[in-house]
Enzyme design. Structure first.
Site, mmCIF file in Angstrom:
data_model
loop_
_atom_site.group_PDB
_atom_site.id
_atom_site.type_symbol
_atom_site.label_atom_id
_atom_site.label_comp_id
_atom_site.label_asym_id
_atom_site.label_seq_id
_atom_site.Cartn_x
_atom_site.Cartn_y
_atom_site.Cartn_z
ATOM 1 N N ASP A 171 -24.698 42.021 -8.434
ATOM 2 C CA ASP A 171 -23.555 41.219 -8.856
ATOM 3 C C ASP A 171 -22.496 41.232 -7.762
ATOM 4 O O ASP A 171 -22.433 42.180 -6.971
ATOM 5 C CB ASP A 171 -22.959 41.735 -10.169
ATOM 6 C CG ASP A 171 -22.122 40.646 -10.839
ATOM 7 O OD1 ASP A 171 -22.705 39.767 -11.476
ATOM 8 O OD2 ASP A 171 -20.888 40.654 -10.665
ATOM 9 N N ARG A 198 -28.931 32.204 -10.011
ATOM 10 C CA ARG A 198 -29.065 33.010 -11.240
ATOM 11 C C ARG A 198 -30.475 32.930 -11.820
ATOM 12 O O ARG A 198 -30.649 32.960 -13.039
ATOM 13 C CB ARG A 198 -28.039 32.577 -12.293
ATOM 14 C CG ARG A 198 -26.600 32.797 -11.899
ATOM 15 C CD ARG A 198 -26.264 34.286 -11.958
ATOM 16 N NE ARG A 198 -24.846 34.509 -11.820
ATOM 17 C CZ ARG A 198 -24.034 34.796 -12.831
ATOM 18 N NH1 ARG A 198 -24.504 34.897 -14.043
ATOM 19 N NH2 ARG A 198 -22.760 34.991 -12.627
ATOM 20 N N ARG A 250 -32.925 43.963 -20.453
ATOM 21 C CA ARG A 250 -31.511 43.904 -20.821
ATOM 22 C C ARG A 250 -31.259 44.661 -22.122
ATOM 23 O O ARG A 250 -30.214 45.277 -22.305
ATOM 24 C CB ARG A 250 -31.120 42.435 -20.983
ATOM 25 C CG ARG A 250 -29.654 42.177 -21.189
ATOM 26 C CD ARG A 250 -29.438 40.671 -21.210
ATOM 27 N NE ARG A 250 -28.033 40.343 -21.303
ATOM 28 C CZ ARG A 250 -27.407 40.106 -22.451
ATOM 29 N NH1 ARG A 250 -28.069 40.172 -23.582
ATOM 30 N NH2 ARG A 250 -26.121 39.806 -22.445
ATOM 31 N N ARG A 267 -30.948 35.524 -18.061
ATOM 32 C CA ARG A 267 -31.173 35.583 -19.514
ATOM 33 C C ARG A 267 -32.110 34.527 -20.095
ATOM 34 O O ARG A 267 -32.496 34.624 -21.239
ATOM 35 C CB ARG A 267 -29.827 35.518 -20.234
ATOM 36 C CG ARG A 267 -29.116 36.842 -20.244
ATOM 37 C CD ARG A 267 -27.796 36.744 -20.955
ATOM 38 N NE ARG A 267 -26.881 35.874 -20.219
ATOM 39 C CZ ARG A 267 -25.693 35.506 -20.658
ATOM 40 N NH1 ARG A 267 -25.278 35.906 -21.845
ATOM 41 N NH2 ARG A 267 -24.926 34.722 -19.932
ATOM 42 N N TYR A 298 -11.021 38.047 -9.410
ATOM 43 C CA TYR A 298 -11.342 39.061 -10.422
ATOM 44 C C TYR A 298 -10.454 40.298 -10.288
ATOM 45 O O TYR A 298 -10.079 40.921 -11.278
ATOM 46 C CB TYR A 298 -12.821 39.454 -10.338
ATOM 47 C CG TYR A 298 -13.735 38.371 -10.859
ATOM 48 C CD1 TYR A 298 -13.909 38.186 -12.230
ATOM 49 C CD2 TYR A 298 -14.408 37.515 -10.002
ATOM 50 C CE1 TYR A 298 -14.734 37.191 -12.723
ATOM 51 C CE2 TYR A 298 -15.232 36.509 -10.485
ATOM 52 C CZ TYR A 298 -15.394 36.345 -11.835
ATOM 53 O OH TYR A 298 -16.199 35.361 -12.316
HETATM 54 O O1 1CP Z 1 -28.987 34.751 -8.921
HETATM 55 C C1 1CP Z 1 -29.610 35.757 -9.292
HETATM 56 O O2 1CP Z 1 -30.618 35.699 -9.992
HETATM 57 C C2 1CP Z 1 -29.167 37.094 -8.754
HETATM 58 C C3 1CP Z 1 -28.260 37.833 -9.591
HETATM 59 C C4 1CP Z 1 -26.792 37.489 -9.721
HETATM 60 C C5 1CP Z 1 -25.896 36.825 -8.862
HETATM 61 C C6 1CP Z 1 -26.210 36.096 -7.574
HETATM 62 C C7 1CP Z 1 -26.027 37.966 -10.811
HETATM 63 C C8 1CP Z 1 -26.567 38.720 -11.957
HETATM 64 N N1 1CP Z 1 -24.707 37.675 -10.580
HETATM 65 C C9 1CP Z 1 -24.599 36.960 -9.403
HETATM 66 C C10 1CP Z 1 -23.380 36.476 -8.765
HETATM 67 C C11 1CP Z 1 -22.139 36.328 -9.556
HETATM 68 N N2 1CP Z 1 -21.608 37.185 -10.487
HETATM 69 C C12 1CP Z 1 -21.208 35.282 -9.385
HETATM 70 C C13 1CP Z 1 -21.367 34.187 -8.375
HETATM 71 C C14 1CP Z 1 -22.337 33.165 -8.808
HETATM 72 C C15 1CP Z 1 -21.868 32.249 -9.893
HETATM 73 O O3 1CP Z 1 -20.810 31.627 -9.731
HETATM 74 O O4 1CP Z 1 -22.602 32.141 -10.883
HETATM 75 C C16 1CP Z 1 -20.136 35.491 -10.259
HETATM 76 C C17 1CP Z 1 -18.912 34.625 -10.433
HETATM 77 C C18 1CP Z 1 -20.386 36.705 -10.950
HETATM 78 C C19 1CP Z 1 -19.511 37.368 -11.944
HETATM 79 C C20 1CP Z 1 -20.240 37.561 -13.216
HETATM 80 N N3 1CP Z 1 -21.157 38.547 -13.417
HETATM 81 C C21 1CP Z 1 -20.196 36.765 -14.353
HETATM 82 C C22 1CP Z 1 -19.368 35.488 -14.500
HETATM 83 C C23 1CP Z 1 -18.173 35.730 -15.332
HETATM 84 C C24 1CP Z 1 -17.187 34.594 -15.260
HETATM 85 O O5 1CP Z 1 -16.100 34.799 -14.749
HETATM 86 O O6 1CP Z 1 -17.534 33.493 -15.711
HETATM 87 C C25 1CP Z 1 -21.084 37.300 -15.293
HETATM 88 C C26 1CP Z 1 -21.352 36.814 -16.686
HETATM 89 C C27 1CP Z 1 -21.695 38.426 -14.676
HETATM 90 C C28 1CP Z 1 -22.785 39.277 -15.231
HETATM 91 C C29 1CP Z 1 -24.112 38.957 -14.691
HETATM 92 N N4 1CP Z 1 -24.465 39.024 -13.354
HETATM 93 C C30 1CP Z 1 -25.786 38.703 -13.202
HETATM 94 C C31 1CP Z 1 -26.309 38.433 -14.511
HETATM 95 C C32 1CP Z 1 -27.748 38.067 -14.794
HETATM 96 C C33 1CP Z 1 -25.251 38.586 -15.425
HETATM 97 C C34 1CP Z 1 -25.322 38.436 -16.920
HETATM 98 C C35 1CP Z 1 -25.513 39.775 -17.483
HETATM 99 C C36 1CP Z 1 -26.355 39.715 -18.690
HETATM 100 O O7 1CP Z 1 -25.811 39.378 -19.714
HETATM 101 O O8 1CP Z 1 -27.555 39.992 -18.569
#
Ligand code: 1CP
Length: 342
Positions: A74, A25, A38, A29, A151
Protein backbone atom coordinates in the site's frame (compact mmCIF):
# COMPACT_ATOMS: atom_id res chain seq x y z
CA UNK A 1 12.30 -18.05 -24.58
CA UNK A 2 14.35 -15.30 -23.05
CA UNK A 3 12.45 -12.68 -25.01
CA UNK A 4 11.81 -9.31 -23.46
CA UNK A 5 8.37 -8.91 -21.92
CA UNK A 6 5.64 -6.97 -23.77
CA UNK A 7 5.39 -4.42 -20.95
CA UNK A 8 9.08 -3.54 -21.20
CA UNK A 9 8.87 -3.36 -25.00
CA UNK A 10 5.88 -1.02 -24.76
CA UNK A 11 7.75 1.18 -22.27
CA UNK A 12 10.73 1.34 -24.66
CA UNK A 13 8.45 2.26 -27.55
CA UNK A 14 9.11 -0.86 -29.63
CA UNK A 15 6.43 -1.66 -32.23
CA UNK A 16 3.92 -4.28 -31.06
CA UNK A 17 1.06 -6.30 -32.54
CA UNK A 18 -0.98 -5.89 -29.38
CA UNK A 19 -0.43 -3.89 -26.19
CA UNK A 20 0.43 -5.46 -22.83
CA UNK A 21 -2.38 -5.42 -20.26
CA UNK A 22 -2.64 -5.24 -16.46
CA UNK A 23 -5.21 -3.71 -14.09
CA UNK A 24 -4.65 -1.25 -11.28
CA UNK A 25 -5.63 -2.90 -7.96
CA UNK A 26 -5.67 -6.24 -9.78
CA UNK A 27 -4.83 -8.02 -6.51
CA UNK A 28 -7.95 -7.26 -4.56
CA UNK A 29 -11.44 -7.84 -3.33
CA UNK A 30 -13.07 -8.93 -6.62
CA UNK A 31 -11.03 -12.17 -6.35
CA UNK A 32 -12.55 -14.88 -4.07
CA UNK A 33 -9.01 -16.19 -3.47
CA UNK A 34 -8.04 -12.78 -2.06
CA UNK A 35 -11.14 -12.69 0.17
CA UNK A 36 -10.09 -16.03 1.70
CA UNK A 37 -6.79 -14.51 2.85
CA UNK A 38 -8.53 -11.25 3.81
CA UNK A 39 -10.84 -13.16 6.15
CA UNK A 40 -7.87 -14.83 7.79
CA UNK A 41 -5.28 -12.06 8.19
CA UNK A 42 -5.64 -8.32 8.83
CA UNK A 43 -4.50 -5.84 6.20
CA UNK A 44 -1.02 -4.99 7.48
CA UNK A 45 -0.30 -8.65 8.27
CA UNK A 46 -0.98 -9.39 4.61
CA UNK A 47 1.26 -6.50 3.56
CA UNK A 48 4.10 -7.24 6.01
CA UNK A 49 4.31 -11.04 5.59
CA UNK A 50 6.39 -11.68 2.44
CA UNK A 51 4.77 -15.09 1.78
CA UNK A 52 1.26 -13.58 1.93
CA UNK A 53 2.16 -10.49 -0.11
CA UNK A 54 3.77 -12.79 -2.69
CA UNK A 55 0.75 -15.12 -2.84
CA UNK A 56 -1.66 -12.20 -3.32
CA UNK A 57 0.59 -10.60 -5.96
CA UNK A 58 0.58 -13.83 -7.98
CA UNK A 59 -3.21 -14.36 -7.83
CA UNK A 60 -4.15 -12.13 -10.80
CA UNK A 61 -1.21 -13.49 -12.83
CA UNK A 62 -2.39 -17.07 -12.33
CA UNK A 63 -6.16 -16.47 -12.32
CA UNK A 64 -6.65 -13.61 -14.80
CA UNK A 65 -3.59 -13.86 -17.03
CA UNK A 66 -2.35 -10.26 -16.84
CA UNK A 67 0.95 -9.36 -18.53
CA UNK A 68 2.47 -7.83 -15.38
CA UNK A 69 2.40 -8.36 -11.63
CA UNK A 70 2.16 -5.43 -9.21
CA UNK A 71 3.39 -5.97 -5.71
CA UNK A 72 0.65 -6.30 -3.09
CA UNK A 73 1.36 -3.49 -0.63
CA UNK A 74 0.00 0.00 0.00
CA UNK A 75 1.10 3.58 -0.51
CA UNK A 76 0.57 4.26 3.22
CA UNK A 77 3.59 2.21 4.29
CA UNK A 78 5.57 5.45 3.77
CA UNK A 79 3.77 7.46 6.50
CA UNK A 80 4.14 4.39 8.73
CA UNK A 81 7.88 4.21 8.08
CA UNK A 82 8.13 7.95 8.86
CA UNK A 83 6.64 7.32 12.30
CA UNK A 84 2.89 7.86 11.88
CA UNK A 85 0.41 5.22 12.95
CA UNK A 86 -1.81 4.01 10.08
CA UNK A 87 -4.88 1.86 10.74
CA UNK A 88 -6.86 0.16 8.00
CA UNK A 89 -10.49 0.34 9.13
CA UNK A 90 -12.78 -2.40 7.80
CA UNK A 91 -14.88 -1.13 4.87
CA UNK A 92 -13.78 2.47 5.56
CA UNK A 93 -10.16 2.66 4.49
CA UNK A 94 -7.08 4.22 6.05
CA UNK A 95 -7.13 6.18 9.32
CA UNK A 96 -4.18 8.09 10.81
CA UNK A 97 -4.91 9.02 14.45
CA UNK A 98 -2.09 11.60 14.55
CA UNK A 99 -1.95 14.04 11.63
CA UNK A 100 0.58 16.65 10.48
CA UNK A 101 -0.25 20.33 11.02
CA UNK A 102 2.82 22.12 12.39
CA UNK A 103 6.58 22.57 12.12
CA UNK A 104 6.94 20.43 15.22
CA UNK A 105 5.03 17.58 13.58
CA UNK A 106 7.25 17.74 10.50
CA UNK A 107 10.44 17.88 12.58
CA UNK A 108 9.38 14.71 14.41
CA UNK A 109 9.07 12.66 11.19
CA UNK A 110 11.68 9.97 10.58
CA UNK A 111 13.62 10.34 7.32
CA UNK A 112 17.01 8.72 7.90
CA UNK A 113 16.56 4.95 8.03
CA UNK A 114 12.82 5.12 7.26
CA UNK A 115 13.14 3.19 3.98
CA UNK A 116 15.29 0.54 5.68
CA UNK A 117 12.40 -0.23 8.05
CA UNK A 118 10.40 -1.41 5.02
CA UNK A 119 12.67 -4.40 4.48
CA UNK A 120 9.63 -6.72 4.44
CA UNK A 121 8.84 -5.16 1.04
CA UNK A 122 12.28 -6.10 -0.28
CA UNK A 123 11.76 -9.64 0.96
CA UNK A 124 8.31 -9.81 -0.65
CA UNK A 125 9.74 -8.58 -3.97
CA UNK A 126 12.63 -11.06 -3.92
CA UNK A 127 10.26 -13.93 -3.14
CA UNK A 128 7.74 -12.84 -5.79
CA UNK A 129 10.46 -12.58 -8.45
CA UNK A 130 11.56 -16.11 -7.64
CA UNK A 131 7.99 -17.44 -7.84
CA UNK A 132 7.25 -15.53 -11.04
CA UNK A 133 10.28 -17.17 -12.62
CA UNK A 134 10.32 -14.53 -15.41
CA UNK A 135 6.73 -15.26 -16.52
CA UNK A 136 5.84 -11.55 -16.35
CA UNK A 137 7.66 -8.47 -15.07
CA UNK A 138 7.04 -7.13 -11.56
CA UNK A 139 5.90 -3.55 -11.00
CA UNK A 140 6.97 -1.85 -7.76
CA UNK A 141 5.21 1.32 -6.63
CA UNK A 142 4.82 4.19 -4.21
CA UNK A 143 2.38 7.02 -3.70
CA UNK A 144 3.37 10.43 -5.06
CA UNK A 145 4.42 12.94 -2.38
CA UNK A 146 1.31 15.12 -2.82
CA UNK A 147 -1.04 12.13 -2.40
CA UNK A 148 0.89 10.96 0.70
CA UNK A 149 0.71 14.52 2.11
CA UNK A 150 -3.07 14.36 1.63
CA UNK A 151 -3.34 11.37 3.98
CA UNK A 152 -0.73 12.70 6.46
CA UNK A 153 -2.58 16.01 6.87
CA UNK A 154 -6.20 14.85 6.48
CA UNK A 155 -5.78 11.60 8.41
CA UNK A 156 -8.20 9.66 6.22
CA UNK A 157 -9.70 9.41 2.76
CA UNK A 158 -11.77 12.39 1.64
CA UNK A 159 -13.68 13.59 -1.43
CA UNK A 160 -12.05 17.02 -1.51
CA UNK A 161 -9.02 16.70 0.82
CA UNK A 162 -9.82 20.28 1.80
CA UNK A 163 -7.69 20.26 4.98
CA UNK A 164 -4.69 19.02 3.01
CA UNK A 165 -5.21 21.66 0.32
CA UNK A 166 -5.71 24.37 2.94
CA UNK A 167 -2.39 23.31 4.52
CA UNK A 168 -0.60 23.59 1.15
CA UNK A 169 -2.18 26.91 0.17
CA UNK A 170 -1.92 28.65 3.55
CA UNK A 171 1.45 27.28 4.70
CA UNK A 172 3.35 26.54 1.47
CA UNK A 173 6.73 26.58 3.22
CA UNK A 174 5.69 23.85 5.62
CA UNK A 175 4.05 21.93 2.79
CA UNK A 176 7.27 21.96 0.77
CA UNK A 177 9.29 20.81 3.79
CA UNK A 178 6.88 17.92 4.22
CA UNK A 179 6.85 17.10 0.49
CA UNK A 180 10.68 17.09 0.43
CA UNK A 181 10.86 14.69 3.37
CA UNK A 182 8.30 12.34 1.79
CA UNK A 183 10.20 12.54 -1.52
CA UNK A 184 13.54 11.63 0.09
CA UNK A 185 12.09 8.58 1.84
CA UNK A 186 10.17 7.54 -1.30
CA UNK A 187 13.27 7.70 -3.50
CA UNK A 188 15.30 5.56 -1.06
CA UNK A 189 12.37 3.12 -0.79
CA UNK A 190 11.93 2.79 -4.56
CA UNK A 191 15.68 2.20 -5.07
CA UNK A 192 15.39 -0.62 -2.52
CA UNK A 193 12.50 -2.07 -4.55
CA UNK A 194 14.67 -2.00 -7.69
CA UNK A 195 17.61 -3.54 -5.77
CA UNK A 196 15.27 -6.37 -4.77
CA UNK A 197 14.08 -7.02 -8.33
CA UNK A 198 11.25 -4.61 -9.30
CA UNK A 199 11.39 -4.27 -13.10
CA UNK A 200 9.24 -1.14 -13.44
CA UNK A 201 8.12 1.56 -10.97
CA UNK A 202 4.71 3.23 -10.94
CA UNK A 203 4.06 6.39 -8.91
CA UNK A 204 0.38 6.85 -7.93
CA UNK A 205 -0.70 10.48 -7.58
CA UNK A 206 -4.31 9.53 -6.93
CA UNK A 207 -5.41 12.97 -5.72
CA UNK A 208 -3.32 15.34 -7.88
CA UNK A 209 -6.44 16.07 -9.94
CA UNK A 210 -7.85 17.95 -6.94
CA UNK A 211 -5.22 20.60 -7.67
CA UNK A 212 -5.59 23.20 -10.39
CA UNK A 213 -2.88 23.50 -13.06
CA UNK A 214 -0.83 26.15 -11.20
CA UNK A 215 -0.99 24.33 -7.86
CA UNK A 216 -0.12 21.03 -9.55
CA UNK A 217 3.00 22.74 -10.92
CA UNK A 218 3.84 23.88 -7.40
CA UNK A 219 2.92 20.97 -5.13
CA UNK A 220 3.06 17.86 -7.30
CA UNK A 221 5.12 18.10 -10.52
CA UNK A 222 8.53 18.99 -8.96
CA UNK A 223 8.35 15.96 -6.68
CA UNK A 224 7.20 13.60 -9.44
CA UNK A 225 10.19 14.85 -11.45
CA UNK A 226 12.60 14.33 -8.57
CA UNK A 227 11.46 10.73 -8.14
CA UNK A 228 11.45 9.99 -11.86
CA UNK A 229 14.88 11.61 -12.40
CA UNK A 230 16.39 9.47 -9.67
CA UNK A 231 14.86 6.14 -10.77
CA UNK A 232 14.56 6.33 -14.56
CA UNK A 233 18.24 5.58 -15.24
CA UNK A 234 17.68 2.18 -13.63
CA UNK A 235 14.13 1.12 -14.58
CA UNK A 236 11.22 2.54 -16.61
CA UNK A 237 8.98 4.82 -14.55
CA UNK A 238 5.20 5.22 -15.00
CA UNK A 239 3.65 8.41 -13.57
CA UNK A 240 -0.09 8.33 -12.84
CA UNK A 241 -1.31 11.75 -11.75
CA UNK A 242 -5.02 10.95 -11.83
CA UNK A 243 -7.20 13.79 -13.05
CA UNK A 244 -4.28 16.05 -14.04
CA UNK A 245 -5.06 16.00 -17.77
CA UNK A 246 -3.99 19.66 -17.95
CA UNK A 247 -0.38 18.67 -17.18
CA UNK A 248 0.04 16.23 -20.07
CA UNK A 249 2.45 18.43 -22.00
CA UNK A 250 4.69 19.06 -18.96
CA UNK A 251 4.60 15.37 -18.09
CA UNK A 252 5.79 14.54 -21.59
CA UNK A 253 8.98 16.49 -20.85
CA UNK A 254 9.70 14.44 -17.71
CA UNK A 255 12.20 11.57 -17.54
CA UNK A 256 9.38 9.02 -17.08
CA UNK A 257 8.74 6.39 -19.76
CA UNK A 258 4.97 6.41 -19.43
CA UNK A 259 1.99 8.40 -18.24
CA UNK A 260 -1.16 6.84 -16.80
CA UNK A 261 -4.52 8.27 -17.85
CA UNK A 262 -7.96 8.11 -16.32
CA UNK A 263 -11.10 7.71 -18.46
CA UNK A 264 -11.74 11.47 -18.70
CA UNK A 265 -8.86 11.90 -21.17
CA UNK A 266 -9.38 11.33 -24.89
CA UNK A 267 -6.61 9.16 -26.41
CA UNK A 268 -6.23 11.62 -29.32
CA UNK A 269 -5.77 14.53 -26.89
CA UNK A 270 -3.14 12.63 -24.88
CA UNK A 271 -1.21 11.63 -28.01
CA UNK A 272 -1.27 15.17 -29.32
CA UNK A 273 -0.19 16.70 -25.97
CA UNK A 274 2.64 14.19 -25.50
CA UNK A 275 3.60 14.21 -29.22
CA UNK A 276 4.10 10.47 -29.04
CA UNK A 277 7.16 10.95 -26.80
CA UNK A 278 5.68 8.84 -24.00
CA UNK A 279 4.01 5.49 -23.64
CA UNK A 280 0.41 6.00 -22.50
CA UNK A 281 -1.34 3.71 -20.02
CA UNK A 282 -5.06 3.37 -19.31
CA UNK A 283 -7.84 4.28 -19.41
CA UNK A 284 -10.87 1.94 -19.40
CA UNK A 285 -13.57 3.19 -17.03
CA UNK A 286 -13.60 0.49 -14.29
CA UNK A 287 -17.43 0.77 -14.20
CA UNK A 288 -17.56 -0.50 -17.78
CA UNK A 289 -16.42 -3.87 -16.45
CA UNK A 290 -19.99 -4.22 -15.16
CA UNK A 291 -21.31 -4.27 -18.76
CA UNK A 292 -22.16 -7.58 -20.49
CA UNK A 293 -19.02 -9.30 -21.80
CA UNK A 294 -19.68 -8.67 -25.56
CA UNK A 295 -19.91 -4.96 -24.80
CA UNK A 296 -16.66 -5.04 -22.80
CA UNK A 297 -14.99 -6.68 -25.80
CA UNK A 298 -16.33 -4.02 -28.16
CA UNK A 299 -15.27 -1.17 -25.85
CA UNK A 300 -11.76 -2.62 -25.49
CA UNK A 301 -11.40 -2.76 -29.27
CA UNK A 302 -12.53 0.85 -29.57
CA UNK A 303 -9.99 1.86 -26.90
CA UNK A 304 -7.04 0.12 -28.56
CA UNK A 305 -8.08 1.40 -32.01
CA UNK A 306 -7.85 4.91 -30.56
CA UNK A 307 -4.52 4.54 -28.72
CA UNK A 308 -2.87 2.27 -31.28
CA UNK A 309 -0.75 -0.76 -30.35
CA UNK A 310 2.55 1.10 -30.06
CA UNK A 311 3.64 3.05 -26.99
CA UNK A 312 0.52 1.86 -25.24
CA UNK A 313 -0.26 -0.24 -22.13
CA UNK A 314 -3.89 -1.30 -21.78
CA UNK A 315 -5.19 -0.79 -18.25
CA UNK A 316 -8.14 0.64 -16.36
CA UNK A 317 -8.42 4.37 -15.70
CA UNK A 318 -8.27 3.67 -11.94
CA UNK A 319 -8.46 0.66 -9.63
CA UNK A 320 -10.76 -2.29 -10.31
CA UNK A 321 -13.92 -2.23 -8.15
CA UNK A 322 -14.71 -4.97 -5.61
CA UNK A 323 -18.05 -5.77 -7.30
CA UNK A 324 -16.58 -6.71 -10.71
CA UNK A 325 -17.31 -10.35 -11.67
CA UNK A 326 -14.07 -12.28 -12.17
CA UNK A 327 -15.27 -13.42 -15.62
CA UNK A 328 -15.60 -9.78 -16.68
CA UNK A 329 -12.05 -8.95 -15.54
CA UNK A 330 -10.85 -11.95 -17.54
CA UNK A 331 -12.86 -10.84 -20.57
CA UNK A 332 -11.18 -7.42 -20.42
CA UNK A 333 -7.71 -8.97 -20.31
CA UNK A 334 -8.49 -11.52 -23.03
CA UNK A 335 -9.96 -8.88 -25.32
CA UNK A 336 -6.63 -7.03 -25.19
CA UNK A 337 -4.65 -10.23 -25.68
CA UNK A 338 -6.74 -11.19 -28.72
CA UNK A 339 -6.41 -7.79 -30.38
CA UNK A 340 -4.23 -7.73 -33.47
CA UNK A 341 -3.06 -4.70 -35.38
CA UNK A 342 -3.82 -5.13 -39.10
O1 1CP B 1 -2.77 -2.80 -7.47
C1 1CP B 1 -2.56 -3.79 -6.76
O2 1CP B 1 -3.12 -4.87 -6.94
C2 1CP B 1 -1.48 -3.69 -5.72
C3 1CP B 1 -1.92 -3.33 -4.40
C4 1CP B 1 -2.31 -1.92 -4.01
C5 1CP B 1 -1.95 -0.67 -4.53
C6 1CP B 1 -1.16 -0.37 -5.78
C7 1CP B 1 -3.09 -1.68 -2.86
C8 1CP B 1 -3.68 -2.72 -2.00
N1 1CP B 1 -3.13 -0.32 -2.64
C9 1CP B 1 -2.46 0.32 -3.66
C10 1CP B 1 -2.23 1.75 -3.81
C11 1CP B 1 -3.08 2.72 -3.08
N2 1CP B 1 -3.52 2.67 -1.78
C12 1CP B 1 -3.51 3.95 -3.61
C13 1CP B 1 -3.15 4.44 -4.98
C14 1CP B 1 -3.95 3.79 -6.04
C15 1CP B 1 -5.37 4.23 -6.13
O3 1CP B 1 -5.61 5.44 -6.26
O4 1CP B 1 -6.23 3.34 -6.12
C16 1CP B 1 -4.25 4.63 -2.64
C17 1CP B 1 -4.92 5.98 -2.76
C18 1CP B 1 -4.25 3.82 -1.47
C19 1CP B 1 -4.86 4.13 -0.16
C20 1CP B 1 -5.82 3.07 0.22
N3 1CP B 1 -5.45 1.86 0.72
C21 1CP B 1 -7.20 3.07 0.06
C22 1CP B 1 -8.01 4.21 -0.57
C23 1CP B 1 -8.71 4.99 0.47
C24 1CP B 1 -9.27 6.28 -0.07
O5 1CP B 1 -8.81 7.33 0.34
O6 1CP B 1 -10.17 6.21 -0.92
C25 1CP B 1 -7.70 1.85 0.51
C26 1CP B 1 -9.13 1.40 0.59
C27 1CP B 1 -6.57 1.08 0.92
C28 1CP B 1 -6.56 -0.34 1.38
C29 1CP B 1 -6.14 -1.29 0.35
N4 1CP B 1 -4.91 -1.28 -0.30
C30 1CP B 1 -4.84 -2.33 -1.17
C31 1CP B 1 -6.07 -3.06 -1.07
C32 1CP B 1 -6.38 -4.32 -1.84
C33 1CP B 1 -6.87 -2.39 -0.12
C34 1CP B 1 -8.24 -2.80 0.34
C35 1CP B 1 -8.07 -3.56 1.58
C36 1CP B 1 -9.09 -4.62 1.68
O7 1CP B 1 -10.19 -4.29 2.06
O8 1CP B 1 -8.76 -5.77 1.36
Amino acid sequence: MNQEHLLIKALKGEPLERPPVWMMRQAGRYLPEYILLRNKYDFFTRVQTPELACEITLQPVDLIGVDAAILFSDILVIPQAMGLEVQMVENKGPFLPKTISSQKDIDALIVEGAAASLDYVSKAIALTKKELNSRVPLIGFAGAPFTILCYMVEGKGSKAFDKAKQFCFSQPELAHQLLNKITDVTIAYLHEQVNSGADVIQVFDSWSGLLGPEEFKQFSMPYLNKISDSLSARVPVILFPKGSWYAMEELSNSSASAIGLDWCVKPEFARQQTQNKKTLQGNFDPCKLLLPIPQIEQEVKTMIDAFGTNRYIANLGHGILPNIPVEHAKAFVNAVKNYRAL
